[in-house]
Design a protein around this motif. Structure first.
Motif, mmCIF file in Angstrom:
data_model
loop_
_atom_site.group_PDB
_atom_site.id
_atom_site.type_symbol
_atom_site.label_atom_id
_atom_site.label_comp_id
_atom_site.label_asym_id
_atom_site.label_seq_id
_atom_site.Cartn_x
_atom_site.Cartn_y
_atom_site.Cartn_z
ATOM 1 N N ALA A 51 0.831 -1.213 0.000
ATOM 2 C CA ALA A 51 0.000 0.000 0.000
ATOM 3 C C ALA A 51 0.860 1.256 0.000
ATOM 4 C CB ALA A 51 -0.936 -0.020 1.218
ATOM 5 N N VAL A 52 1.976 1.248 0.767
ATOM 6 C CA VAL A 52 2.855 2.427 0.819
ATOM 7 C C VAL A 52 3.481 2.682 -0.545
ATOM 8 C CG1 VAL A 52 4.999 3.311 1.809
ATOM 9 C CG2 VAL A 52 3.276 2.257 3.274
ATOM 10 N N HIS A 53 3.998 1.627 -1.164
ATOM 11 C CA HIS A 53 4.621 1.817 -2.471
ATOM 12 C C HIS A 53 3.595 2.105 -3.556
ATOM 13 C CE1 HIS A 53 8.876 0.755 -1.702
ATOM 14 N NE2 HIS A 53 8.364 0.085 -0.681
ATOM 15 N N ARG A 54 2.394 1.600 -3.374
ATOM 16 C CA ARG A 54 1.385 1.867 -4.382
ATOM 17 C C ARG A 54 0.907 3.320 -4.309
ATOM 18 N NH1 ARG A 54 -1.511 -2.044 -3.226
ATOM 19 N NH2 ARG A 54 -2.938 -0.995 -1.776
ATOM 20 N N ASN A 55 0.812 3.898 -3.115
ATOM 21 C CA ASN A 55 0.337 5.282 -2.959
ATOM 22 C C ASN A 55 1.452 6.308 -3.071
ATOM 23 O OD1 ASN A 55 -2.323 4.405 -2.556
ATOM 24 N ND2 ASN A 55 -1.917 4.028 -0.378
ATOM 25 N N ASP A 56 2.735 5.882 -2.989
ATOM 26 C CA ASP A 56 3.891 6.766 -3.124
ATOM 27 C C ASP A 56 3.769 7.971 -2.211
ATOM 28 O OD1 ASP A 56 6.285 7.709 -3.947
ATOM 29 O OD2 ASP A 56 5.530 8.539 -5.846
ATOM 30 N N ASP A 96 4.642 11.203 0.206
ATOM 31 C CA ASP A 96 5.705 12.204 0.177
ATOM 32 C C ASP A 96 6.263 12.406 1.581
ATOM 33 O OD1 ASP A 96 3.556 13.277 1.304
ATOM 34 O OD2 ASP A 96 3.442 15.084 0.088
ATOM 35 N N PRO A 97 7.357 13.122 1.733
ATOM 36 C CA PRO A 97 7.969 13.340 3.067
ATOM 37 C C PRO A 97 7.052 14.064 4.026
ATOM 38 C CG PRO A 97 9.541 13.813 1.338
ATOM 39 C CD PRO A 97 8.252 13.612 0.651
ATOM 40 N N LYS A 98 6.139 14.870 3.545
ATOM 41 C CA LYS A 98 5.233 15.577 4.459
ATOM 42 C C LYS A 98 4.342 14.597 5.220
ATOM 43 C CE LYS A 98 5.097 19.671 1.501
ATOM 44 N NZ LYS A 98 4.238 20.600 0.728
ATOM 45 N N LEU A 99 3.876 13.567 4.565
ATOM 46 C CA LEU A 99 3.034 12.569 5.244
ATOM 47 C C LEU A 99 3.832 11.808 6.303
ATOM 48 C CD1 LEU A 99 0.404 10.984 5.532
ATOM 49 C CD2 LEU A 99 1.175 9.492 3.666
ATOM 50 N N LEU A 100 5.084 11.476 5.946
ATOM 51 C CA LEU A 100 5.915 10.774 6.931
ATOM 52 C C LEU A 100 6.218 11.655 8.124
ATOM 53 C CD1 LEU A 100 8.435 8.998 4.515
ATOM 54 C CD2 LEU A 100 6.380 8.052 5.591
ATOM 55 N N ALA A 101 6.425 12.935 7.871
ATOM 56 C CA ALA A 101 6.679 13.854 8.983
ATOM 57 C C ALA A 101 5.468 13.971 9.874
ATOM 58 C CB ALA A 101 7.083 15.222 8.423
ATOM 59 N N TYR A 102 4.291 13.974 9.267
ATOM 60 C CA TYR A 102 3.061 14.039 10.075
ATOM 61 C C TYR A 102 2.911 12.784 10.932
ATOM 62 C CZ TYR A 102 -1.843 14.557 11.270
ATOM 63 O OH TYR A 102 -3.007 14.649 11.957
#
Length: 358
Positions: free
Chosen positions: A238-243, A245-251
């Motif tokens: 799911a992570v690789h399919r949705n790609d 961005d760094p903002k989501l990981l930071a959140y």
């Protein structure tokens, strides 16, 4: 009274008496020996018999039926020199009345004495234990000897039974103790076998229970590992399919940080250096102006609640970035105490955005 009358009466009575003595009635299974002038003449058979009075002498009746005679206990010495008292019962029958009357004076006494002597000879060759357990052997030997010896007496010995064998009282006590010990031994053996069987069954049950429990735990662990593997695989896909961005990981980092401070004993915790770049990205994401659509621009004057939420998020992000920068400083990681207030690292984030910035 006339003497002739008396003589006539006497003659009549004598004749009647003579006739009565001449007639003999013998019951069934009985016999009587007759002697004529002191010599054996014949044996009267059952039924009506006639004899010559005053010449033939009729002897008492002899019973031809089978008779049972019980002799008093006789002391007998065994091979191991123990004195036991043996009580015997004899079954015999008179087959020849003439021999029973003329060959032996008292055949009952003769049979008793012969039984005692024969019994002593037979038992004298056996020890006590064999004597107590060999009654059939003793009976058969007694019967053979008695039947052979009493044949010429007109007797037939049918059976000889040992009614009782009484050893001395001390021997009885010893035998009782031995028997009690044997029974206690058998009881102990049976009890031990029962406990052994019970322990074996219990051990087998525990073994099967542990095996089944281990198999269940193994199956559960395998299923749990397979579930975790599938979950990780699905998350990874799911992570690789949705790609993202760094903002989501930071959140996501920001959502995890409050959980680190939960608990009463969590007064000290360290922020990794890798979080700094993520927090800077979050701070930049909240400080930069977002593109607005026409509908958004029309609704902005009325959305004061959204502005407050954005301001709070910006303040939290600025505080997190400040903490991360301080953790990377040469002084080492800082300690955060619950309830402590830290100055904002970015003063510009504390102010509300103007209408132009919106």
């Amino acid at each position: 009274m006339d003497p002739l009358l008396l003589v006539g009466i006497f003659v009549i009575l004598f004749a009647v008496f003579t006739v009565l003595k001449a007639v003999r009635i013998i019951p069934q299974a009985r016999a009587r020996n007759v002697e004529r002038l002191g010599r054996y003449h014949r044996t009267l058979k059952p039924g009506l018999n006639f004899v010559i009075p005053y010449i033939d002498r009729v002897y008492p009746m002899i019973d031809l039926r089978e008779q049972v005679v019980s002799f008093r206990p006789q002391p007998v010495i065994t091979e191991d020199n123990l004195v036991v008292e043996i009580d015997t019962v004899l079954y015999f029958q008179v087959t020849d009345p003439r021999a029973a009357a003329y060959e032996i004076a008292n055949y009952i006494q003769a049979v008793e004495q012969l039984t005692v002597t024969t019994l002593r000879n037979v038992v004298g060759s056996m020890d006590l234990e064999k004597t107590l357990t060999s009654r059939d052997t003793i009976n058969s030997q007694l019967r053979g000897v008695l039947d052979e010896a009493t044949g010429k007496w007109g007797l037939r010995v049918n059976r000889v039974e040992i009614k009782a064998i009484d050893p001395p009282k001390t021997i009885k006590d010893a035998m009782e103790k031995q028997m009690r010990a044997e029974r206690d031994k058998r009881a102990a053996i049976l009890n031990a076998e029962g406990q052994r069987q019970s322990q074996i069954l219990t051990a087998e049950g525990e073994k099967q229970s542990r095996v089944l429990r281990a198999e269940g735990q193994r199956t559960a662990a395998i299923l749990e590992a397979e579930g975790q593997s599938r979950a990780i695989d699905q998350v990874f896909q799911a992570v690789h399919r949705n790609d993202p961005d760094p903002k989501l990981l930071a959140y996501q980092y920001l959502q995890v940080l409050p959980q680190l401070a939960q608990g009463d004993g969590n007064t000290f915790w360290v922020i990794p250096s890798e979080v700094t770049s993520a927090l800077q990205g979050v701070s930049k994401a909240f400080t930069e102006a977002l593109p607005k659509s026409a509908a958004t621009r029309d609704d902005m004057p009325e959305s004061s609640a959204a502005e407050e939420e954005a301001a709070k998020a910006a303040a939290a992000a600025a505080e997190a970035v400040a903490d991360a920068q301080e953790a990377e400083s040469p002084k080492g990681p800082r300690q955060l105490t619950k309830g402590a207030q830290e100055p904002a690292a970015f003063p510009d984030l504390d102010r509300k955005p103007t209408e132009a910035e919106r």
